[in-house]
Scaffold this active site. Structure first.
Site, PDB file in Angstrom:
ATOM      1  N   ASP A 179       0.841  -1.195   0.000  1.00 13.18           N
ATOM      2  CA  ASP A 179       0.000   0.000   0.000  1.00 13.18           C
ATOM      3  C   ASP A 179       0.877   1.246   0.000  1.00 13.18           C
ATOM      4  O   ASP A 179       2.068   1.199   0.306  1.00 13.18           O
ATOM      5  CB  ASP A 179      -0.891  -0.027   1.246  1.00 13.18           C
ATOM      6  CG  ASP A 179      -2.210   0.701   1.045  1.00 13.18           C
ATOM      7  OD1 ASP A 179      -2.342   1.427   0.045  1.00 13.18           O
ATOM      8  OD2 ASP A 179      -3.105   0.538   1.899  1.00 13.18           O
ATOM      9  N   GLU A 211       2.828   6.946  -2.476  1.00 10.86           N
ATOM     10  CA  GLU A 211       2.626   8.296  -3.027  1.00 10.86           C
ATOM     11  C   GLU A 211       3.115   9.336  -2.014  1.00 10.86           C
ATOM     12  O   GLU A 211       2.415  10.295  -1.709  1.00 10.86           O
ATOM     13  CB  GLU A 211       1.138   8.522  -3.320  1.00 10.86           C
ATOM     14  CG  GLU A 211       0.435   7.365  -4.001  1.00 10.86           C
ATOM     15  CD  GLU A 211      -0.180   6.355  -3.031  1.00 10.86           C
ATOM     16  OE1 GLU A 211      -0.954   5.511  -3.484  1.00 10.86           O
ATOM     17  OE2 GLU A 211       0.127   6.430  -1.822  1.00 10.86           O
ATOM     18  N   ASP A 235      -8.892   3.827  -3.503  1.00 10.58           N
ATOM     19  CA  ASP A 235      -9.954   3.999  -2.508  1.00 10.58           C
ATOM     20  C   ASP A 235     -11.213   4.556  -3.157  1.00 10.58           C
ATOM     21  O   ASP A 235     -11.192   5.658  -3.713  1.00 10.58           O
ATOM     22  CB  ASP A 235      -9.484   4.953  -1.411  1.00 10.58           C
ATOM     23  CG  ASP A 235      -8.229   4.451  -0.720  1.00 10.58           C
ATOM     24  OD1 ASP A 235      -8.021   3.224  -0.713  1.00 10.58           O
ATOM     25  OD2 ASP A 235      -7.457   5.270  -0.197  1.00 10.58           O
TER      26      ASP A 235
END
Length: 950
Positions: free
Chosen positions: A656, A659, A719
């Site tokens: 995950d 960024e 998401d």
């Protein structure tokens, strides 16, 4: 219900002001506060007073390393422990304030860093889940287990008691509601200020501060420590954190300044008012500003090329309060620049090449103009707004946009294809942009000192293959990755994981992969929660034998659990994040040792002065970021996790984040900077984890990516909410990602965030996911009601059993499709082409098909038309040339438009004429019949020919 049951404790700032006074005194001089803390420990009259005194003693030990106060307070510890046991007892039918629960847990957790008592660890471990179960109303953390009261004292659960992080969603929602209230008292406003200061919303924190009450003193101390508060201060960050989409208010614009540009200089100040005037002194001359409510704005006139104005900001009436001296250079726009062009096709013209050049000759940006026939524009990474980007300006900036992505994306790529026999890959990791707003014209630019254009040719499908061939050969996934996946962030114990496996078997629902996100201690991210062990030097790695897993813990037998999953046909994916976490409430001895070694060895991303980067905003704020260009650092990082591969047999990692590179001037071990690594970082991070997982033949499952993502599968679409619009956006994301090289892509079908989807949305999402490269359900977080996206929970929550029976059908069908998916995956990897295919890839000569985005091909032979409109029981489907066999209706359709029935049980899926569909069956040769979990040789195999009845 009696009034005494509903009675609540007054908030601590009213009932026990001495606690906050001592907490503030401890910040100034921990040693001087020691005597007063000892007196409070000795005189504690009830469990709340005992908890407050013990919390201070534990905090004192944590800060000073002196645990004498805690060791001498065994009676106080027992008082608090007994109170918490009573609260946690299933027989407890009274109400408890959330802040009191958090206090007792925090006091015992801090004290146990000194005492290391197993009974206390066991007692505290389930408290947060208890709070989710008893203290939430909807998706909000409430002030009491009555579930109806929301007061400002709920914020104490995070600051200072640390049961919840400031970013936990249930607390974020509570703070949002409280911030919207009018008539809050000064003490309540100060609690909000404390919360926002911890969260990193410093301006909001400052705005709420007033008076000199003790909470305000605590908040001011924190803000001052963070450089966010002096009696007077001015804050100006010319480049901010490098966030191009949500810049700070105190930045300078534009970032690259030309002779045509006025320069906007923004600043925030304290005090911030029209009366407390700021001025900007530029090369000795005062420039007046404009007060904009949230900041001061100064407009500096355009200057000639290579001018280097110096400026500082100051208070007009207090000129002694001023910023440092800032400087910028006006860059020269020059014709030409170092552009390398490969394969320029006929009909495309390159012109207006120009560079922005500094006085030292360094090139900061190159831009140019392409002219070509008007065309559809496709690719550009995973994009949620449209399939055809003609008419848009699209940039490449890896970004974590939490829901509602629009043109922002986790996986941008500087490549586009056209339906006019050419495409273009801009070969750069740096920030780049394309402007397609004028038909037949493409403007583009890159913030780099050179520019390489790699043109692509042929059909769109051929362009895609050329792009993949130049940027890294695609890698296939193991067959188990193509089966149904199970996932929820709420599965935070071995018992819960085993329960979910039992439920999927009970309901006859097969799966091949189970993802566990909430497995680790939330500090090291490599040690299972509740494991006990002797701390090691930060340089050293653990083996499985170094850990003891208590029976009462959340993971009493990790190895046995992994074996259980494997015996039941399930592969295990564990969640990972590339940071060393930091929050004010986090106290963890091994994490501290690891962090000290990490800092001493320089394994993290650094600022130009050598200081380690602490993430300045967003997810995992203040955490340290691993530098995956540092070979020694990588060896250390994965050495900590090697036991997961060698001894547990973990099958892969959910990688995950990624960024997180905030700042263009950051430094990496290989000599590159933050400008380059904003986009490159997820490639380095995930590629490293992919190589690590490959020791077990495993994979990664990643949210972020950039050019080359096809070399380390697989990916998911970030998401999204559980809404019909998000469904449509995810479909677009999947098709554009596929065209950009992400062959193995999935999404959290029907969304993972917020209220659970309706049974209808859930089934429509499951149907589409069944005919998608990766099929996964996933849920975000806990709340009052079960948020899992399991079919049994959706059926229970919606009252519609079709959510369960319908999902079971499509999960079984997915298993039956594995022979087809295996064949097509191998074909797509070998031929460098997507598995989930926009219609124009195979039907570019069909003017109708090329414009379609709400139907697609899965492999070469299946045409899939998902139902994406609420309430629809039929939909229009366009069938290209030839005849098409409806997989469920078992009849032929001719080419052209058809309004096809789509009852809730089925969507239109067609098999191309002349094609065969290899299928596998376990029980009976019927679509959707029961299949086993895991990868097994099916009892029956069938190559179903188009037109063949089943």
């Amino acid at each position: 219900m009696t009034a005494d049951l509903l009675a609540r404790n007054a908030p601590v700032w009213e009932s026990h002001p001495w606690f906050l006074e001592l907490y503030a005194a401890r910040l100034d001089d921990p040693r001087q506060a020691e005597t007063a803390i000892a007196a409070r420990l000795a005189g504690a009259g009830d469990a709340i007073e005992a908890g407050l005194a013990l919390f201070l003693a534990g905090t004192h030990a944590d800060v000073t390393g002196d645990g004498r106060l805690v060791r001498q307070a065994s009676g106080t510890v027992n008082i608090v422990a007994d109170a918490l046991r009573r609260e946690m007892s299933p027989a407890n039918n009274g109400f408890t304030d959330t802040w009191v629960l958090a206090l007792w847990a925090g006091a015992l957790r801090l004290s146990n860093l000194v005492l290391t008592r197993g009974d206390l660890t066991k007692l505290v471990a389930p408290v947060k889940n208890h709070a989710y179960a008893r203290h939430t109303g909807g998706g909000t953390l409430m002030s009491s287990s009555d579930r109806t009261t929301l007061g400002f004292d709920v914020l104490l659960a995070a600051v200072p008691f640390g049961l919840f992080d400031a970013e936990d969603l249930v607390l974020v929602d509570a703070a949002r509601q409280l911030a919207g209230r009018t008539g809050a008292s000064p003490a309540e406003r100060q609690m909000l200020a404390w919360y926002f200061g911890e969260q990193g919303s410093y301006a909001r924190s400052r705005d709420l501060l007033a008076g000199d009450a003790v909470v305000a003193q605590i908040v001011r101390k924190r803000l001052k420590r963070m450089g966010q508060l002096d009696a007077r201060f001015i804050r100006h960050l010319p480049d901010g954190h490098g966030n191009r989409y949500e810049p700070l208010v105190e930045e300078r614009f534009p970032k690259l300044i030309t002779p045509d540009d006025e320069v906007i200089v923004n600043a925030v100040a304290s005090p911030l008012s029209e009366r407390d005037v700021l001025e900007c002194v530029v090369d000795g001359k005062v420039v007046a500003g404009t007060f904009r409510t949230t900041h001061w704005e100064f407009v500096l006139p355009a200057r000639s090329a290579h001018s280097t104005p110096n400026y500082r900001l100051r208070f007009r009436d207090h000129p002694e309060v001023a910023t440092a001296l800032y400087r910028y250079e006006v860059l020269e726009r020059r014709d030409g620049g170092p552009v390398e062009i490969g394969g320029l096709p006929d009909g495309v013209t390159v012109s207006q090449v120009s560079s922005l050049v500094g006085s030292d000759g360094r090139i900061h940006e190159i831009s140019l103009r392409l002219t070509h026939a008007a065309a559809g524009i496709f690719g550009l990474g995973e994009r949620y707004n449209a399939l055809d980007q003609a008419g848009n300006r699209v940039d490449q900036f890896v970004y974590n946009q939490y829901k509602n992505q629009g043109l922002r994306t986790y996986i941008p790529m500087p490549v586009f294809y056209t339906d006019r026999e050419f495409g273009l890959h801009v070969d750069t990791d740096s920030y780049s942009w394309f402007d397609f707003r004028e038909p037949g014209v493409t403007l583009l630019g890159v913030e780099a000192d050179s520019l390489r254009l790699d043109f692509l040719s042929g059909s769109v499908n051929e362009q895609v293959a050329q792009f993949l061939g130049r940027t890294g050969e695609p890698q296939n996934v193991p067959l188990w990755a193509l089966g149904p996946w199970m996932s929820s962030n709420n599965w935070d114990s071995e018992a819960e994981v085993r329960r979910q496996v039992a439920l999927t078997e009970e309901h006859g629902i097969p799966a091949t992969v189970l993802v566990i996100e909430a497995w680790s201690d939330e500090a090291t991210f490599y040690i299972f929660n509740d494991a006990t062990y002797a701390e090691k030097p930060g340089s050293d790695a653990f083996t499985y034998a170094d850990f003891t897993f208590p029976e009462w813990g959340r993971w009493p037998d990790p190895k046995g659990m992994v074996e259980h999953l494997h015996e039941h046909g399930l592969k295990l994916i564990l969640w990972q994040i590339p940071v060393i976490k930091q929050t004010a409430a986090l106290r963890h001895a091994q994490k501290r040792r690891d962090e000290a070694h990490f800092l001493a060895e320089g394994y993290g991303v650094r600022h130009p002065d050598g200081e380690a980067l602490r993430l300045p905003e967003g997810w995992f704020k203040d955490s340290l970021l691993m530098d995956f260009t540092n070979r020694a650092g990588m060896d250390w990082w994965f050495g900590k996790r090697q036991y997961l591969i060698d001894e547990l047999g973990v099958d892969g990692f959910k990688t995950d984040g990624g960024e997180m590179v905030w700042g263009r001037d950051l430094m990496f071990a290989d000599g590159t900077d933050g400008l380059l690594n904003r986009n490159r970082y997820p490639r380095d991070y995930i590629a490293a984890y992919y190589r690590f997982a490959q020791q077990n033949g495993g994979i990664c499952f990643s949210r972020a990516g950039y050019t080359g993502a096809q070399t380390f599968p697989a990916h998911w679409a970030g998401d999204e909410r559980s809404t019909w619009d998000a469904f449509k956006r995810s479909l677009l994301a999947g098709l554009s990602a596929g065209m950009s090289g992400v062959i193995f892509w999935g999404w959290d079908f029907a969304g993972f965030s917020g209220e659970v989807p309706s049974a209808e949305l859930y089934l429509r999402g499951a149907q589409m996911a069944c005919f998608c490269p990766i099929m996964q359900y996933h849920a975000e977080s806990k709340a009052e009601l079960n948020q899992d996206r399991t079919p049994w929970n959706i059926a229970e929550r919606s009252g519609d059993p079709r959510a369960l029976t319908g999902y079971a059908f499509y999960a079984n069908l997915r298993m039956q499709l594995l022979p087809y998916l295996e064949r097509e995956a191998a074909h797509c990897v070998a031929n460098r082409t997507p598995l989930m295919r926009a219609m124009l890839l195979d039907h570019q000569d069909d003017a109708v098909a090329t414009k379609l985005w709400d139907q697609y091909m899965l492999g070469r032979d299946l045409l899939v038309a998902p139902v994406i409109e609420e309430g629809a029981t039929a939909r229009d489907v366009y069938l290209p040339a030839g005849r098409w066999w409806h997989l469920f209706e078992q009849r032929w359709y001719e080419a052209g438009w058809h309004n096809v029935a789509a009852p809730l049980e089925a969507i239109p899926v067609f098999l191309r004429e002349g094609a065969t569909l290899p299928l596998g069956f376990d029980t009976q040769m019927q679509l959707g019949s029961t299949m086993r979990s895991g990868i097994n040789e099916p009892e029956y195999r069938l190559d179903l020919a188009a037109g063949q009845m089943l």
